[in-house]
Design a protein around this motif. Structure first.
Motif, short mmCIF file in Angstrom:
data_model
loop_
_atom_site.label_atom_id
_atom_site.label_comp_id
_atom_site.label_asym_id
_atom_site.label_seq_id
_atom_site.Cartn_x
_atom_site.Cartn_y
_atom_site.Cartn_z
N THR A 150 0.84 -1.19 0.00
CA THR A 150 0.00 0.00 0.00
C THR A 150 0.87 1.24 0.00
N LEU A 151 0.72 2.09 -1.02
CA LEU A 151 1.51 3.32 -1.14
C LEU A 151 0.60 4.53 -1.10
N VAL A 152 1.03 5.56 -0.40
CA VAL A 152 0.35 6.85 -0.43
C VAL A 152 1.13 7.76 -1.38
N PHE A 153 0.42 8.37 -2.33
CA PHE A 153 1.06 9.26 -3.29
C PHE A 153 0.64 10.70 -3.03
N ALA A 154 1.61 11.58 -2.80
CA ALA A 154 1.33 12.99 -2.52
C ALA A 154 0.95 13.73 -3.80
N TRP A 155 -0.29 14.20 -3.84
CA TRP A 155 -0.84 14.85 -5.03
C TRP A 155 -0.85 16.37 -4.84
N ASN A 156 -0.67 17.13 -5.95
CA ASN A 156 -0.66 18.59 -5.79
C ASN A 156 -1.49 19.37 -6.81
N VAL A 182 -3.35 11.30 -2.50
CA VAL A 182 -3.99 12.13 -1.50
C VAL A 182 -3.54 13.58 -1.66
N PHE A 183 -4.49 14.49 -1.61
CA PHE A 183 -4.20 15.92 -1.61
C PHE A 183 -4.44 16.45 -0.20
N ILE A 184 -3.43 17.11 0.35
CA ILE A 184 -3.55 17.65 1.70
C ILE A 184 -4.01 19.10 1.61
N ASN A 185 -5.20 19.35 2.11
CA ASN A 185 -5.77 20.69 2.11
C ASN A 185 -5.44 21.35 3.45
N THR A 186 -4.67 22.42 3.41
CA THR A 186 -4.22 23.06 4.64
C THR A 186 -4.62 24.53 4.67
N PRO A 187 -4.81 25.08 5.85
CA PRO A 187 -5.12 26.51 5.95
C PRO A 187 -3.90 27.39 5.72
N SER A 188 -2.71 26.81 5.87
CA SER A 188 -1.48 27.61 5.80
C SER A 188 -0.92 27.74 4.38
N ILE A 189 -1.26 26.81 3.48
CA ILE A 189 -0.75 26.91 2.11
C ILE A 189 -1.84 27.59 1.27
N LYS A 190 -2.36 26.94 0.27
CA LYS A 190 -3.44 27.51 -0.54
C LYS A 190 -4.67 26.64 -0.36
N PHE A 191 -5.55 27.09 0.51
CA PHE A 191 -6.75 26.29 0.82
C PHE A 191 -7.68 26.26 -0.39
N LEU A 192 -8.15 25.06 -0.75
CA LEU A 192 -9.06 24.90 -1.88
C LEU A 192 -10.46 24.58 -1.39
N ILE A 220 -3.01 20.39 9.44
CA ILE A 220 -2.34 21.66 9.72
C ILE A 220 -1.22 21.94 8.73
N THR A 221 -0.42 20.91 8.42
CA THR A 221 0.66 21.05 7.44
C THR A 221 0.58 19.90 6.45
N ILE A 222 1.23 20.08 5.30
CA ILE A 222 1.24 19.03 4.28
C ILE A 222 1.96 17.79 4.80
N GLU A 223 3.12 18.00 5.44
CA GLU A 223 3.88 16.87 5.95
C GLU A 223 3.06 16.05 6.95
N GLU A 224 2.45 16.73 7.92
CA GLU A 224 1.64 16.02 8.92
C GLU A 224 0.46 15.31 8.26
N GLY A 225 -0.13 15.97 7.27
CA GLY A 225 -1.27 15.38 6.59
C GLY A 225 -0.92 14.09 5.88
N ILE A 226 0.20 14.11 5.14
CA ILE A 226 0.64 12.91 4.42
C ILE A 226 0.91 11.77 5.39
N LEU A 227 1.65 12.07 6.45
CA LEU A 227 2.01 11.03 7.41
C LEU A 227 0.79 10.53 8.19
N ASN A 228 -0.10 11.43 8.55
CA ASN A 228 -1.31 11.02 9.28
C ASN A 228 -2.23 10.18 8.41
N TYR A 229 -2.35 10.56 7.13
CA TYR A 229 -3.17 9.76 6.24
C TYR A 229 -2.54 8.39 6.00
N ALA A 230 -1.22 8.37 5.84
CA ALA A 230 -0.52 7.09 5.66
C ALA A 230 -0.74 6.18 6.87
#
Length: 275
Positions: A150-156, A182-192, A220-230
């Protein structure tokens, strides 16, 4: 995929990488090339030719001596194995070796940022992955039974990501793995907004024939989002796109990309983006 390159500095972390490479090689009938970079200092390289040769011979013999016990492992028995010793000046030279030997996968160990003086750890890990055209699997801990199911792929949501995703899919197919973009939607980058995300998903489906579900995960952050989703889906590894010389930090903004490669305990696989 036929060949794996394992850069080693004879540390326990490079042995972790070698053990993982052996698992993959046995399962997929691949061969392993173990690379040690001597890294002669500028003071050595400034000597005359005779002195340089003598110094190089000394370090070559020393490296060969260290190779013997390092490669004397039960898990390597029965595998096709070769060893290579090179001097390096810049880390992009590893990519030259990758191309010359037709390497399909690089497996390397990394300690993180705490001891960046060593050759293949800390920020130097990021230097390797940013210049390497082959996928780079970064191992942080010993994994005696690594699975890549199982692989998580960071999408942008950028056009360049579509080609990279197809490379990741090919990689996953080789390992009979599932890919979860997975796309990480964060308030600190560009929220979609939800509407914006739906429009982008429709665009990728129509333009690039990508019909897999792209999960939108808020954190909260992209890094945390990727790792938490993984962690949530119990992924075996995280796949991260890299812009080559601009580094994975360019893809994930700021220093997040480098942090992923250096701090994530879960294995990280980097894939160079074709531009």
């Amino acid at each position: 995929m036929k060949k794996i390159l394992v850069p080693v500095d004879f540390s326990k972390h490079s042995e972790y990488a070698l053990e993982v490479a052996a698992q993959i090689a046995k399962d997929k009938h691949m061969e392993i090339c173990v690379l040690h970079m001597i890294g002669l200092s500028e003071s050595v390289l400034s000597k005359n030719e005779a002195e340089e040769y003598k110094e190089a011979q000394y370090y070559m013999k020393l490296a060969n001596k260290r190779f013997k016990p390092f490669l004397d492992k039960d898990y390597l028995k029965g595998l096709k194995l070769s060893q290579l010793i090179q001097n390096y000046k810049i880390f992009s030279e590893i990519n030259a070796i990758v191309k010359e030997l037709n390497i399909d996968l690089v497996v390397m160990g990394s300690h993180g940022l705490s001891r960046a003086r060593d050759a293949f750890e800390g920020s130097n890990t990021e230097k390797v992955v940013r210049t390497c055209e082959a996928p780079v699997l970064v191992i942080k801990q010993r994994r005696q039974d690594l699975k890549l199911n199982t692989l998580v792929f960071a999408w942008n949501f950028k056009d360049e990501i579509a080609k990279t995703y197809k490379k990741v899919k090919q990689f996953a197919h080789f390992f009979n793995a599932e890919v979860h973009p997975v796309f990480i939607n964060t308030p600190s980058i560009k929220f979609l907004s939800s509407t914006s995300i739906e429009e982008k998903l429709k665009y990728y489906s129509e333009q690039y024939d990508i019909h897999e579900e792209i999960v939108v995960y808020s954190d909260i952050t992209i890094e945390e989002g990727i790792l938490n989703y993984a962690k949530k889906i119990e992924a075996d590894a995280v796949a991260i796109p890299t812009h080559g010389r601009k580094g994975i930090a360019h893809f994930l903004k700021g220093s997040i990309g480098e942090a992923m490669a250096n701090h994530a305990k879960i294995p990280v696989i980097t894939f160079k983006i074709d531009v």
